[in-house]
Every structure is written in structure tokens, then in C-alpha cells.
Design an enzyme around this catalytic site. Structure first.
Site, PDB file in Angstrom:
ATOM      1  N   HIS A 184     -18.669  -3.727 -37.028  1.00  0.00           N
ATOM      2  CA  HIS A 184     -20.105  -3.585 -37.275  1.00  0.00           C
ATOM      3  C   HIS A 184     -20.513  -2.247 -36.663  1.00  0.00           C
ATOM      4  O   HIS A 184     -20.158  -1.965 -35.513  1.00  0.00           O
ATOM      5  CB  HIS A 184     -20.854  -4.743 -36.603  1.00  0.00           C
ATOM      6  CG  HIS A 184     -22.254  -4.881 -37.088  1.00  0.00           C
ATOM      7  ND1 HIS A 184     -23.212  -3.927 -36.869  1.00  0.00           N
ATOM      8  CD2 HIS A 184     -22.870  -5.874 -37.788  1.00  0.00           C
ATOM      9  CE1 HIS A 184     -24.350  -4.321 -37.415  1.00  0.00           C
ATOM     10  NE2 HIS A 184     -24.157  -5.502 -37.982  1.00  0.00           N
ATOM     11  N   ARG A 231     -30.708  -1.144 -40.096  1.00  0.00           N
ATOM     12  CA  ARG A 231     -30.377  -0.054 -41.028  1.00  0.00           C
ATOM     13  C   ARG A 231     -30.936  -0.360 -42.407  1.00  0.00           C
ATOM     14  O   ARG A 231     -31.436   0.525 -43.098  1.00  0.00           O
ATOM     15  CB  ARG A 231     -28.859   0.128 -41.119  1.00  0.00           C
ATOM     16  CG  ARG A 231     -28.262   0.799 -39.905  1.00  0.00           C
ATOM     17  CD  ARG A 231     -26.768   1.044 -40.106  1.00  0.00           C
ATOM     18  NE  ARG A 231     -26.001  -0.184 -40.202  1.00  0.00           N
ATOM     19  CZ  ARG A 231     -25.300  -0.577 -41.253  1.00  0.00           C
ATOM     20  NH1 ARG A 231     -25.222   0.183 -42.324  1.00  0.00           N
ATOM     21  NH2 ARG A 231     -24.644  -1.713 -41.247  1.00  0.00           N
TER      22      ARG A 231
END
Ligand SMILES: Cc1cc2nc3c(=O)[nH]c(=O)nc-3n(C[C@H](O)[C@H](O)[C@H](O)COP(=O)(O)OP(=O)(O)OC[C@H]3O[C@@H](n4cnc5c(N)ncnc54)[C@H](O)[C@@H]3O)c2cc1C
Length: 582
Positions: free
Chosen positions: A236, A258
Site C-alpha cells: 500500500h 488519494r
């Protein structure tokens, strides 16, 4: 040795294990179902830690076909397409079940429809969530449903090894260890589900819960089962860098940051993602993680060796409202996510590879079923954020249905292989009373080997160095005792068992990573940066030969769509777009 007999044994109480228990009981309420778990039911595993949410095609503008194409393209065409189709086509059923039967409340739009948010790598905003702590809602409701049913729970019990039947034709049960007393327990079952949730906790920075140490995958290897695509470890991109000596370092800051427009910047203050991919921060996890590592290597690292995530341009109030859990997590560590910038580093998050299994959750060993993160093939080379909890709940439910329907009460249980029980018992108990070694130093060695040589950027030289170092580490762990002969809650002993499993699976990852001479999804070879011919894709299969991992390759069957084609009307798939990054 104490023995327990049950019809169905479920190992693990995450989304896969709990769904399997509920469905098995629904399929046949008369069956005796036992759920055995290393921690406390409802309080352990990674499903509880799910933050961002659950991918499902619900909206009129979306479709199961679109979700499927995103999953296949995201997986770099390595997925088993029948498994991926089952994932996306069953997810709508499961999410309704979660809401309407199990009682989950997910966030809603003002018109009452379920709110779905953006996640990276997807062409439609389809992630269902409960704020940014979705897993707590799912696991709490599931655990309540298991508690109210007649399901036997054996908690604080770790599975040690799968025990075949005396004639070797099927699985007879599992040797477990009662961690509270340190006593072994042989559980004999007609059907057993492996749902211990993988968990790449062998890397220096990692996100999964501390109870996960690849136990299920290691047990499968020792039982002679093949693993598919085990080299595919997802990082991640945004693990929190909170400094040395705190377990908050490595914990994940969720993808929605994001997805909703967060920026990644480097020590020079540059927003760098568009140098690597036209989707910028919304590129898939593999691409963003590699880009961050590349930026760090170029000398633009933050003081603790990472980069920054910034959200302030979206408006601090909005960030506090939409990402309450993440803002609080950062504040607990002294960082202001809403208005400032927070240091992050890619962190090992998920294993796309795992035990080879079929759409009905059977494995090559009769009597053994598998579901969730222990399995390989659903996600191919890269898992989309939001497809993990969908995977565990979809396949856990299927495993429960199938085991419930096929298991027949009555008659004798398969007779276990006594020699296999003894061997498993010896392996686990031998370290007791033997001269202790420095397990902490061994753990650090494992972290460093995997991070430096079998991590995000790989090449032949590093992988060979890593494999040799892992072999040496495995020997050192095998020779390492734990001194104290007290068995009760002996955490040093548990650490030793965890490290043994993690190192075995790490050796399998290194071997498969060395074998794959191309770059797909999470696996990037600097010496073989091209994806190769997508139409001729192969998946890796690792088995143990003696104590050495042996790798072979098999052709991926493109059963529903071929590279360059799409299930969406007239839309060419972006098959060639996956490797635009350095
Ligand atoms: C921080 C974090 C955030 C995430 N966010 C998302 C997200 O937003 N969306 C998404 O789709 N996915 C997300 N994931 C991934 C997701 O959590 C997993 O894909 C999924 O929950 C795995 O489910 P599982 O049932 O296979 O395993 P788990 O939920 O991990 O359960 C495994 C169970 O097995 C037990 N166990 C382990 N070893 C043994 C043993 N030896 N004997 C007995 N029991 C054992 C454990 O105690 C646990 O109960 C996230 C993961 C993490 C770590």
C-alpha cells in the site's frame, strides 16, 4: 492428547471464516460447526481493520462487467477469470445480505441510496463504506450473527498443521495449540476451511494485524499443496511513517485519501506522481508504490526516508469530516493530516497469491476448502483496493454453502495419520526447553532481507542474495530454542512459531519472484521490466520439494476475455497501459 470431533472446522474468524460459519449453518443447521481462531472472535484479523470499503457494482451507471474489467486489467491479466467473475457477480448479493440480513449500516446519499466512493485503479466510484472504518461494522455484525447461532468457538487456539488421513487420500483434521494452556488439541473434521488470512508481516513496514503470520499458507505448503502467484505481494503506497520504535509506523492511511484528490509530494515539495503515470495519485497501488521508491532513490526522501501525503488543498474541514478516522490516527502520532503534511512509505499490505482453489472453494486436498486472503488467483498480479473484503466475504459465503451442503453427519471421521500428528507435534514443541536464541534479531533480519531484496523493486542479484539469506535464517530459526519450558501463554514460543511460518513463506515468495522473468502488477523486476506477452500469460505454482520451494509455470486461461478485448461494449481495454512507470 485431547481430541475434538466436529463436522465442519473453520480456521480463522475474519470475513471469510465468519461468513463461512453463518452460511454453513444456514445450509444445514444440524451440522456441528466449530470456528477456531488464534485471537478472540470479532477482535482479530484484518477484516476488522478494513478502512476504505467494499467494491460492488450497484449504481445504474456501473456494471458487473465494468467491475470485472477493472479487476482483470488491475490484475495484469493474471487472474483466474472464473474466480474474478464470481467475485464481482456475487458482491452485489453479499452487500445486500450484509445490509438486509446481517444488519450493517453503510453510508448513504441524501436520496437514501448507498454512497459509493472513489478508489484508485477503478473506472467507476463503487466503494461502499462506513466512514473510513468499514471493517468494524462488518465484523461486529457478523460476529453477533455467529454468537447467536449454535457455533462452537475455540479462541486463542492456533492451528499448527493440517493432518492427512492415514491412507493419505484426504484431510482428517488439524493439530491445534491451545495458547492459554500450551496443550495440543487434535480437531478431527469432515470438512475444514482454511481462512487464516495470509498477511505479509515479514516486511519491515507492514499493515496486517499482529496475529497474522502466513500460518495457513505455510501449513498448506507443508501439506504438499501448491501456491499460485505467491510472488505477488501488494504494497500500500501510504503507510504512516511515525518514526522508529512505534507500531504505528507502517499502519495504513487509506486509499480514499488519494482517491478523493490527495497529493503525494517529495522533500523538494514537488508533486511527482504525474511524472510516472497519467492518472497521478489515482494510479494503482503497484505503480504508486514503485514511483515512491524511485523518488526516494533519486534522493528526494523525507527525513524518515519516505515522502509526504497532503490533503490541505481540499479544505481542512472537509478532510476532517470525510476522513475522521485517518485524521485522528495521524493526530495521535502528532501529525496534522487535515491541514499539514504527513510522512508516508509503501507498506506490505496484502498477498494476492495463495493456495490454489476452485470456484467452489475446494483445494487439491479433498476435505480442505480455502477462502479469503489465504487463496491465490482471484486478483492476479494486483488487488484493487476494496476487492479484498469483497473477496473474503464472497468466497467465505460460498465455502460455507458448499461445505454445508456436502457434509453428511454420521459415520466415522477420517482416521488421522498418527505419524503426521507426531511430526507436527515435534515441530511445534521441540523449541521448548532448548537454548534460546535472539528471536528479535532474527525478526529484524527477516524484515531487512524481505524489504531490501524481495521487496518492491527486484532483480536477479538481490533475489539470489535474499534467497540465500532466507535459507540461512531458516536454519538459525530451526536451531533456536525458546528456553522457558512454561507452555502457558508463552509468547516467545508463539513468536518462534510465527517466524518459522513467515520465513517458509518468504522463501516461497523469493523463489517465485526469481522465477518470473517479467513485470506484472505488484511484481517488478528491474532486470525484466516488460510485462511480456499478455496473451501468453503464465501463473507461478510453488510447492515444497523436501524442504525447498520448487516453482513451475502454467498458462493463464483467458476464459471470458482476452487481452486487448473488453466485456464493455466497443470499449478497448487498456491492457497495455499497465506498465507506464519506471
Ligand atoms: C489496515 C488494513 C486496511 C484494509 N482496508 C481494506 C479496504 O478498505 N478494503 C478492502 O477490500 N480490503 C482492505 N484490507 C484487506 C482486507 O482486510 C483483507 O482482504 C480481508 O479482510 C481478509 O479477510 P480474511 O477473512 O481472509 O482474513 P482476516 O480477516 O485477516 O482473518 C484471518 C483470521 O485468521 C486467524 N488466524 C490466523 N492464523 C491462525 C492460525 N494459525 N490458527 C487459527 N486462526 C488463525 C486470525 O486470528 C483471524 O481471525 C485492509 C487490510 C488492512 C490490514
Amino acid at each position: 492428547m485431547q481430541t475434538l470431533e466436529t463436522d465442519i472446522l473453520i480456521l480463522g474468524a475474519g470475513g471469510a471464516g465468519l461468513f463461512a460459519a453463518v452460511h454453513a449453518k444456514e445450509a444445514n443447521p444440524d451440522l456441528d460447526v466449530t470456528i477456531a481462531v488464534k485471537g478472540l472472535l470479532g477482535k482479530c484479523g484484518c477484516t476488522r481493520m478494513v478502512q476504505g470499503g467494499y467494491n460492488v457494482a450497484l449504481s445504474p451507471g456501473d456494471s458487473v462487467e465494468r467491475h470485472f474489467m477493472d479487476t482483470i486489467v488491475g490484475g495484469s491479466w493474471l487472474n483466474d477469470q472464473d474466480l474474478a467473475w464470481l467475485l464481482v457477480s456475487t458482491a452485489p448479493v453479499r452487500i445486500r445480505e450484509l445490509e438486509n440480513q446481517l444488519g450493517c449500516f453503510f453510508d448513504r446519499n441524501p436520496d437514501g441510496t448507498v454512497h459509493q466512493k472513489a478508489f484508485a485503479g477503478q473506472t467507476f466510484d463503487r466503494t461502499v463504506h462506513k466512514g473510513d472504518l468499514t471493517g468494524i461494522e462488518i465484523i461486529n455484525r457478523l460476529a453477533e450473527q455467529v454468537w447467536r447461532r449454535d457455533v462452537r468457538r475455540i479462541e486463542d487456539h492456533r492451528a499448527l498443521d493440517l493432518i492427512p488421513s492415514a491412507d493419505g487420500s484426504e484431510l482428517a483434521g488439524v493439530l491445534m495449540l491451545d495458547m492459554r494452556t500450551g496443550e495440543p488439541l487434535m480437531v478431527r473434521a469432515r470438512a475444514t476451511l482454511l481462512a487464516t488470512g495470509g498477511g505479509p508481516t515479514m516486511y519491515k513496514y507492514h499493515t496486517p494485524s499482529g496475529d497474522k503470520s502466513c500460518d495457513g499458507v505455510a501449513m498448506a505448503l507443508r501439506a504438499g499443496l501448491p501456491l499460485r502467484d505467491i510472488e505477488m505481494v501488494q504494497f500500500h503506497p501510504t503507510g504512516l511513517l511515525a518514526g522508529e520504535g512505534t507500531r504505528m509506523t507502517g499502519t495504513v492511511l487509506e486509499e480514499g485519501l488519494r482517491g478523493s484528490g490527495g497529493w503525494l509530494t517529495d522533500a523538494a515539495g514537488e508533486r511527482f506522481m504525474f511524472d510516472y503515470d497519467k492518472r497521478g495519485e489515482r494510479a494503482t497501488r503497484d505503480i504508486v508504490s514503485r514511483s515512491i521508491m524511485h523518488r526516494i532513490r533519486k534522493g528526494f526522501a523525507s527525513p524518515n526516508g519516505g515522502v509526504y501525503i497532503e490533503m490541505g488543498h481540499l479544505g481542512p474541514d472537509r478532510v476532517r469530516r470525510e476522513f475522521k478516522g485517518m485524521v485522528e490516527r495521524c493526530a495521535d502520532c502528532g501529525f496534522d493530516l487535515a491541514a499539514g503534511r504527513v510522512e508516508v512509505i509503501p507498506t506490505a499490505h496484502y498477498m494476492m497469491g495463495g493456495v490454489v482453489f476452485a470456484p467452489d472453494c475446494t483445494t487439491p486436498l479433498p476435505g480442505l476448502y480455502a477462502a479469503g486472503e489465504d487463496t491465490g488467483g482471484v486478483h492476479g498480479a494486483n488487488r484493487l483496493g476494496g476487492n479484498g473484503v469483497a473477496n473474503s466475504t464472497v468466497f467465505g459465503g460460498i465455502a460455507g454453502d458448499v461445505m454445508g451442503a456436502r457434509t453428511v453427519r454420521g459415520g466415522a471421521h477420517p482416521e488421522p495419520d498418527r505419524a503426521a500428528i507426531e511430526a507436527a507435534r515435534d515441530r511445534a514443541f521441540t523449541p521448548l526447553g532448548r537454548t534460546p536464541g535472539d528471536l528479535s534479531a532474527m525478526r529484524e533480519r527477516l524484515y531487512d532481507i524481505m524489504w531490501n531484496d524481495v521487496g518492491i523493486l527486484r532483480d536477479e542479484e538481490g533475489l539470489a542474495r535474499g534467497a540465500a539469506a532466507l535459507d540461512a535464517l531458516a536454519r538459525d530459526i530451526a536451531a533456536c530454542g525458546v528456553g522457558d519450558t512454561s507452555r502457558s501463554y508463552n509468547l516467545t514460543w508463539m513468536d518462534r512459531l510465527n517466524l518459522e511460518n513467515l520465513t517458509l513463506v518468504s522463501r516461497a515468495i523469493a523463489a517465485a519472484a526469481d522465477f518470473r522473468h517479467n513485470s506484472r502488477g505488484a511484481h517488478f523486476r528491474e532486470d525484466h521490466p516488460q510485462p511480456g506477452d499478455l496473451a501468453a500469460s503464465t501463473f507461478t505454482k510453488v510447492r515444497l520439494d523436501g524442504d525447498r520451494p520448487q516453482v513451475t509455470a502454467e498458462a493463464v486461461r483467458h476464459t471470458r476475455v482476452r487481452p486487448g478485448e473488453s466485456l464493455l461494449d466497443q470499449t478497448p481495454s487498456p491492457a497495455q497501459d499497465q506498465h507506464t512507470t519506471a
